[in-house]
Write a protein that holds these residues in place. Sequence first.
Motif, mmCIF file in Angstrom:
data_model
loop_
_atom_site.group_PDB
_atom_site.id
_atom_site.type_symbol
_atom_site.label_atom_id
_atom_site.label_comp_id
_atom_site.label_asym_id
_atom_site.label_seq_id
_atom_site.Cartn_x
_atom_site.Cartn_y
_atom_site.Cartn_z
ATOM 1 N N ARG A 16 -14.230 -8.394 -15.590
ATOM 2 C CA ARG A 16 -13.180 -9.020 -16.377
ATOM 3 C C ARG A 16 -13.663 -10.379 -16.853
ATOM 4 O O ARG A 16 -13.220 -11.393 -16.364
ATOM 5 C CB ARG A 16 -11.937 -9.216 -15.548
ATOM 6 N N GLN A 52 -6.416 -10.396 -18.313
ATOM 7 C CA GLN A 52 -6.625 -8.995 -17.990
ATOM 8 C C GLN A 52 -5.545 -8.553 -16.998
ATOM 9 O O GLN A 52 -4.968 -9.388 -16.304
ATOM 10 C CB GLN A 52 -8.014 -8.801 -17.369
ATOM 11 N N PRO A 53 -5.289 -7.253 -16.927
ATOM 12 C CA PRO A 53 -4.281 -6.791 -15.966
ATOM 13 C C PRO A 53 -4.608 -7.309 -14.578
ATOM 14 O O PRO A 53 -5.747 -7.229 -14.118
ATOM 15 C CB PRO A 53 -4.406 -5.265 -16.041
ATOM 16 N N ASP A 111 -3.384 2.981 -19.819
ATOM 17 C CA ASP A 111 -3.933 2.703 -18.498
ATOM 18 C C ASP A 111 -4.496 1.301 -18.361
ATOM 19 O O ASP A 111 -5.128 0.981 -17.369
ATOM 20 C CB ASP A 111 -5.030 3.718 -18.109
ATOM 21 N N SER A 112 -4.342 0.448 -19.365
ATOM 22 C CA SER A 112 -4.672 -0.950 -19.070
ATOM 23 C C SER A 112 -3.525 -1.862 -19.509
ATOM 24 O O SER A 112 -2.741 -2.304 -18.678
ATOM 25 C CB SER A 112 -6.002 -1.358 -19.682
ATOM 26 N N HIS A 140 0.576 -6.877 -17.967
ATOM 27 C CA HIS A 140 1.231 -6.054 -16.939
ATOM 28 C C HIS A 140 2.649 -6.570 -16.783
ATOM 29 O O HIS A 140 2.999 -7.621 -17.321
ATOM 30 C CB HIS A 140 0.480 -6.138 -15.618
ATOM 31 N N TYR A 200 -3.458 0.962 -25.682
ATOM 32 C CA TYR A 200 -4.432 0.751 -24.602
ATOM 33 C C TYR A 200 -3.900 1.354 -23.307
ATOM 34 O O TYR A 200 -3.515 0.661 -22.369
ATOM 35 C CB TYR A 200 -4.776 -0.727 -24.420
#
Lengths: 578, 579
Positions: free
Chosen positions: B514, A116-117, A177-178, A148, A175
């Motif tokens: 997450r 995930q970011p 903003d992510s 990212h 996607y």
Amino acid sequence: MVTLQPVDVRLQHRGRQTSERLLIKGGRVVNDDLSQYADVYVEDGLIKQVGDNLEVPDDVRVLEVNGCLVIPGGIDVNTCLMKPHLGCSPVDDFYLGSRAALAGGTTMIIDHVTPQPGDSLLEAFELWQESADRKCCCDYSLHVDLPHWHPGVKDELEVLVQEKGINSFQVYMSYKDSFQMTDSQLYEVFSFLKELGAVVMLHAENGDLIAQEQRKVLSLGITGPEGHPLSHPEELEAEAVFRAITIGNRVNCPVYITKVMSKTAADTITQARRRGSVVFGEPITASLATDGSHYWSKNWAKAAAYVTSPPLSPDPTTPEHLHDLLACGDLQVVGSAHCAYSTSQKAIGKDDFTLIPEGTNGIEERMGFVWDKAVATGKMDANQFVAVTSTNTAKIFNLYPRKGRIAVGSDADIVIWDPDRTKTITSKLQQSALEYNIFEGMVCRGGPVVVVTQGRVVYEEGEGLRVQQGSGRFIPRQAFPDYAYQRITTRSKVKGKQGVSRGMYDGPVYDVLATPKYITPSPSAKTSPTSQQPPPIRNLHQSNFSLSGAQFDDNIPRRSGQRIVAPPGGRSNITNLG
Amino acid sequence: MSGHSYQGKKNIPKITSDRLLVKGGRIVNDDQSFYADIYMEDGVIKQIGDNLIVPGGIKTVEANGKMVIPGGIDIHTHFQMPYRGTTTVDDFSQGSKAALAGGTTMIVDHVIPEPGNSLIEAFEQWRSWADEKTCCDYSLHVDITHWNDSVKQEVDTLLKEKGVNSFQVYMAYKDFYQMSNSELYEIFTFLGEMGGIVQVHAENGEIIAEEQARMLEMGITGPEGHVLSRPEELEAEAVFRAITIASQTNCPLYVTRVMSKSAADIISQARKKGNVVFGEPITASLGTDGTHYWSKNWAKAASFVTSPPLSPDPTTPDYLNTLLASGDLNVTGSAHCTFSVAQKAIGKDDFTQIPEGVNGVEERMSLIWDKAVTTGKMDENMFVAVTSTNAAKILNLYPRKGRVSVGSDADLVIWDSDAVRTITAKTHNSAAEFNVFEGMELRGAPSVVICQGKLVLEDGNLHAIPGVGRFIPCTPFPDFAYKRIKARKQLAVLRAVPRGMYDGPVSDFSPMSRGGTPSASARTSPTKQPVRNLHHSAFSLAGNPAQRGPPTTEDLPIRPAGRRIVVPPGGRSNITSLS
């Protein structure tokens, strides 16, 4: 490679445990380049001999295959067996997923690590590797997705490429903003990965426009799964593919498009290849076998089952078209993008289609459908079938010829393929833990009779699977795969750009530091932040050159308010006019 | 169609005194050609035909069988454009004189407000400059250089009250004019609803910025760096993207400055797919190529600097002329934006600082005649279409402009298809010291130009009067662009599928987490209904897990812990019809 040592140790151990000697007799060995009748002898997980009248020990197990095809085990280039969505994990983990893969004739998977970011890539990679080592029943490798982009990521990428055996990374154009990256970031990522010799994979959709479309569709009161394709029209896929290829060309970097779902996106890839771009396209089981008309199903659960991004195209001629392109080589590899969320997980988005977890099944059906739709219909020959289901993947990701080929010294990942077998796809008989199957009821010709991985028979028709959890090995991959990088490397050498060597311009220069009387009311906003003021003017009297024609002369009225330090038409110290 | 009904200038009486008869010409419109005389009065064409009954003693122009065509409309100029404290060397007077000398009787200039400034103020500023000096009729495009709600209001005002129907947005010039995709989407949506035409400067600004940095790093600082950092792919990419956005928002799109084959091809393909998109090649892209950027003469190389750049592929002009002839590209502008050598030299040590712009307002019509008509690519009617009529249609000025017909404005050109002249900066009407077409020999030239019913070019003498040009207001929803758009709007209504509520199990999920364990509270969605009588369900999704082959130890926890399932998987549904 220090970190890989524990893996190797464990392998030796397992090798002793499960060593099997195997002779495959009477089959037609099909590689991507030729087919021949030959026997194959396997020992210690490797192919030791290929040919007629092989001399083998007495105690080997002999498989009589009676003229069936003997093909390299499939490589599923795109699976997501651990991809989290809002705290849920897919119901098919590495164990169930790899079982399904083996049952369909796929002996290696390459899974996507999806941090995930904000997460560390290395940590995510280790998490995935640990889980796969524990559960996976076939050999595997990993792509790492970049959530990212910042300088710290570069260090992690270097470690992943140089020490961890990863040579492919996915970036997202969607996607918003992510995961989404801007064009500038893409340019930087491409430039950096090219230096490392990695393959850039792209999720190609225009995220900005999707966000707008989603808002619009929701505002119209459309909340069901049909909102998904309505807000992800295939044009946006084609647009992003085009942009990705453009950036790839600029950076001179190979580009790999994951999940080619529509005709327009595929055509964009085709056209780019015609112009010489190094670009690879990966249609998936779902886009090759079904279409997006199901999003309009009255049954919510059924409609939601098809939700994936980019979505399946509502155009029912899409699968045929994609098969044509696979057959002619414009698309190269077939993945499954298997990402199995149960109906109750899909139902997270029951009131808002944007929340539906994205993913379809296809890991088990992948090879069968390519055979059924392309080979059995005469679009494609068996060699090309091997190429798109296995060999090309091995080449692009630098696994060749260890994987993707039946040859002496290659891994003994072998499938005995029966072209005449027919099977009706149903969720009742599938390996996946899903309650549904998006190919439900479809009849598929062609399928594996025997699957051999690491030299062991793990699947036999009628007897089912005999797998060993955790027996899958992580297969590290070297950077700079020839298949993708040979052309790139040559182009880098020959395409150096050079400036024109010309003397200094020493004519008049308009003074942009001009005093306020020349400046329009708001001088501040006009100058771009990157602009620099020009250096001072030179001594113009030293010039000895006159420009083409005395254009500066006569008759032409000059505007006032212009400060010219020397006559227009200027001078230069160059004698040769180009 | 009387001239009086249009927004007038105070000096209309001067125009009304002019009565003029053009005799013996062959009238060429975009649809047909025929021999007829033309009588005009008060700046308007009053009669067309043979043996006209006209007042005695009026001035008569003998056309001697030559073509009489509608005056050209140059849909893209930058006269008197401010640039970093200076202005382009051709102001509205100089520029419009050059236009008239080339057979162009109307120009459409771009208003470029600085980012952050008011669009209307900029528009008024341009109006005042143009009203004071222009020698021919003009209209204005307004460039949208930033986007927010107040800009939206201003655009609305400009469309409804100020007579502007076309707005340019930029996909290049990062951190300055450039718009993001989301902004483009909003602008396109808005203008699509309001009936405006979206013009785009199509180049990928982000990649250009990266490439520019790379070129400078490599030590390339001359004008060749301009074209090296702006390869034509980036133009094609942006055109593709703009078309995608326009198609999504159902808005007509106008691509300014089509400079390369690949960009033109994208437009061509999109038109074949049904997109409403118009492409505007400019004089420079139709007449010359980008090889000159490598000239050893810095000043010459710099004079070709414009964006998107001229393509180094020398077959480009021919190709673009062909597409113009086939109707895949529709209008031609000049993008006339002239800087002196001294102004260009602002960028002598850094190509990114070179002011961008080439000449072309005077050469436009002759050049197209020479490259397309005399070579047999294009007929004379198509020539009229691409130099005048199509522009008038897009601007919603047709048939007042762009046609020789009764009631139309008396903007006419008697075209001499045999005239040959050599282009040179020595004799051109622009104030620039360079001409990018220097030395070209062009067949076809205006022998007489009539603007607002008055002779402005006759026998090689130009009688242009600064300040007589009128602002011609353009109205929204031009049929040429919007008829199809409107029809599609009615068809393209998105509809939801009417289906019963999903009432099966819903997994726990954690919107913010997450991958951590989901919190129990998030489980129930606000709209969740009570569980229905599940036995009525006719639909079964699932197979039996037992049939999935021999179970192993790891087989059991296939469901992530922490998930609460209210009913068995396979769910239920209140829907009886499975489609």
